[in-house]
Structures are given as structure tokens and as C-alpha cells.
Design a protein around this motif. Structure first.
Motif, mmCIF file in Angstrom:
data_model
loop_
_atom_site.group_PDB
_atom_site.id
_atom_site.type_symbol
_atom_site.label_atom_id
_atom_site.label_comp_id
_atom_site.label_asym_id
_atom_site.label_seq_id
_atom_site.Cartn_x
_atom_site.Cartn_y
_atom_site.Cartn_z
ATOM 1 N N GLY A 33 0.820 -1.204 0.000
ATOM 2 C CA GLY A 33 0.000 0.000 0.000
ATOM 3 C C GLY A 33 0.854 1.254 0.000
ATOM 4 N N THR A 34 0.211 2.378 0.273
ATOM 5 C CA THR A 34 0.859 3.690 0.239
ATOM 6 C C THR A 34 1.086 4.196 1.652
ATOM 7 O OG1 THR A 34 -0.225 4.201 -1.867
ATOM 8 C CG2 THR A 34 0.656 6.058 -0.607
ATOM 9 N N HIS A 35 2.277 4.746 1.894
ATOM 10 C CA HIS A 35 2.589 5.256 3.221
ATOM 11 C C HIS A 35 1.849 6.566 3.497
ATOM 12 C CE1 HIS A 35 5.986 2.418 2.728
ATOM 13 N NE2 HIS A 35 5.792 2.247 4.018
ATOM 14 N N HIS A 41 5.265 3.842 -1.898
ATOM 15 C CA HIS A 41 4.397 2.667 -1.780
ATOM 16 C C HIS A 41 5.292 1.444 -1.753
ATOM 17 C CE1 HIS A 41 3.842 2.045 -6.448
ATOM 18 N NE2 HIS A 41 5.014 2.570 -6.178
ATOM 19 N N ARG A 110 0.553 3.433 7.254
ATOM 20 C CA ARG A 110 0.357 3.041 5.860
ATOM 21 C C ARG A 110 -1.092 2.612 5.671
ATOM 22 N NH1 ARG A 110 1.127 -2.245 4.026
ATOM 23 N NH2 ARG A 110 2.607 -2.750 5.693
#
Length: 270
Positions: A33-35, A41, A110
Motif C-alpha cells: 500500500g501507500t505510506h 508505496h 500506511r
């Protein structure tokens, strides 16, 4: 206060290509996922010993980020590793009492692809030879998945050894003893190789610190030349990782083109 290996970070330019490459090597790769800062990511490779690899790529310019690589000067490869504390704050305080400064606790997080938000705390060192600390606020099983995702077609089960290159072996040993507490560090000379090493226990893993020998000729060859070049181009930090497979398994080195410059090998378990 016990510390164990949490994860090893490999920075890459293209996360999708990297996922495909590590999958081709027989690893089970999970999308992370994205921080929280939106700068990076990741994807994860979880291991049966509880540690994992983090494959991380930048989504935008982030010149103040600790792993930013301006104009891709250094390129893909190892950039860091983290230890897992029971408490980030308590570990930082204990290190400070032994004369070692860490920044933190620092909030981190995240957003997973399934919408689950993860939170953790970080502690960051003042020198590149040391790991950062990563302690969970939300349950660790949300950050590091359990079960079948930790099984790999290539047989990798855990990290047996993590090799680091450092500029000054004696100075790094002082810092590691302050971080880890009363550890039994074994010095192991390698005559003729132009390097010095020390081995430290870290749970089921060992840490090997590797440094150019004092007084060795600048025109080094072999391992000594590799260490000097690594220090000159990438600086202190993770140099190589040995992964353990089942007893009787086949030992082999992974293709560095597919590991994106990270030196990884598989060794048979005892």
C-alpha cells in the motif's frame, strides 16, 4: 530488552517490475500500500521467522526522505533495515542511558489496498551503520501477514545472516553494544582478505559487521575491493543477506538483475 529483526528494505525505481521479478525467483509477494506521507508505496515478502523484505518505491520527489536517491544516482538495492522492539520509547531510553542517541518515537503509518490503516512508531539513529526501530501501534499481524503468504516456492524460510559494511569496526561495535545491550560480539579476522569482521547474535539471526582492515593497501582486490566500492558508492549499511531453506535444500545465489542489485543467497538449514 530484547530486539529482533523486523525487516530489510530494498529501494527500487519500479515497484510493479520488482514484484514480477521477485515472484519469478519463487517468492510470494504481497502488495503493501501507500505510506501516510504519500511519498512511497511498497510490497512485502514475509518469511516464516517473522521478518520480511520491504520493496519500496517513490511516488513523488521527496528530497527530505531518508531513502531518497536524487536523480537515481545510487540506484536500486538495499538501503536500510529495522529492528522490532517491545517498546520504541523504552528502547530509545535504554540506548540513551548507555550513551547512544536515537530520534523518536516518531509516528508512522500506511494504508493497505484493502483500506486497513496501519500505525507504528519509529526510532531513527544518528549514524548509517545502525538500524532504525519499528514498533507497532496497531496489531503487527495487520502489518506483517501470517499464514500461506509466508510460504515461498524457492523454500526461503527466514534470515540466517545479515551482513553490514561499516567504516570503523570498533566504533560500530561500541554503538551496537549500546543498542543491543550485553551482547557477545565475536571478532573473526580474515587474514589475506583485507577485511575485519565481527559477528553479533540477534535472535535467530546473526549480524556480521564487515570493514576494510586498518592499514590495508588501498589497491584492494576481491572482497576488500567490493567492500571499499560499496562504502564509496552506497555508504554504510546492508551489504548481503543469507536466507535459510529447509535442511538438505539447495544453496544458491539469486540473480542480482532480478533482485535489483540486492545480494541474496539461499543456504541449506541445519
Amino acid at each position: 530488552m530484547s530486539l529482533s529483526l523486523d525487516h530489510i528494505v530494498i529501494r527500487v525505481q519500479d515497484l510493479e517490475h520488482t514484484i514480477a521479478h521477485f515472484s519469478a525467483l519463487g517468492f510470494t509477494v504481497q502488495r503493501g500500500g501507500t505510506h501516510a506521507d504519500g511519498a512511497t508505496h511498497n510490497a512485502l515478502i514475509g518469511l516464516a521467522d517473522g521478518s520480511y523484505f520491504e520493496l519500496i518505491a517513490f511516488l513523488r520527489d521527496a528530497r527530505t526522505h531518508r531513502w531518497w536517491d536524487e536523480n537515481n544516482r545510487v540506484g536500486d538495492g538495499f538501503v536500510d533495515y529495522a529492528l522490532l522492539p517491545q517498546s520504541v520509547a523504552a528502547t530509545i531510553e535504554a540506548a540513551r542511558e548507555r550513551g547512544l542517541a536515537y530520534n523518536g518515537p516518531i509516528a508512522g503509518g500506511r494504508l493497505r489496498p484493502d483500506g486497513e490503516r496501519l500505525e507504528w512508531q519509529l526510532g531513527t539513529p544518528h549514524s548509517a551503520d545502525l538500524p532504525f526501530l519499528c514498533g507497532d501501534v496497531t496489531p503487527r499481524r495487520l502489518r506483517v501477514a501470517e499464514g500461506e503468504v509466508r510460504r515461498h516456492a524457492n523454500g526461503a524460510r527466514g534470515v540466517r545472516n545479515l551482513t553490514l559494511v561499516v567504516n570503523d569496526l570498533d566504533a560500530s561495535l561500541v554503538r551496537y553494544r549500546a543498542l543491543l545491550g550485553d551482547v557477545d560480539a565475536q571478532r573473526a579476522p580474515l587474514p589475506g582478505y583485507g577485511v575485519e569482521i565481527a559477528i553479533l547474535p540477534l535472535g535467530t539471526t546473526t549480524l556480521t559487521l564487515l570493514s576494510p582492515s586498518r592499514g590495508a593497501l588501498e589497491r584492494a582486490e576481491g572482497l576488500a575491493a567490493d567492500v571499499r566500492e560499496y562504502l564509496a558508492t552506497r555508504g554504510e549499511g546492508v551489504f548481503a543477506v543469507s536466507l535459510e531453506t529447509h535442511p538438505g535444500g539447495t544453496s544458491r545465489a539469486f540473480d542480482s538483475a532480478l533482485t535489483h542489485g540486492a545480494t541474496l543467497e539461499l543456504v541449506a538449514g541445519s
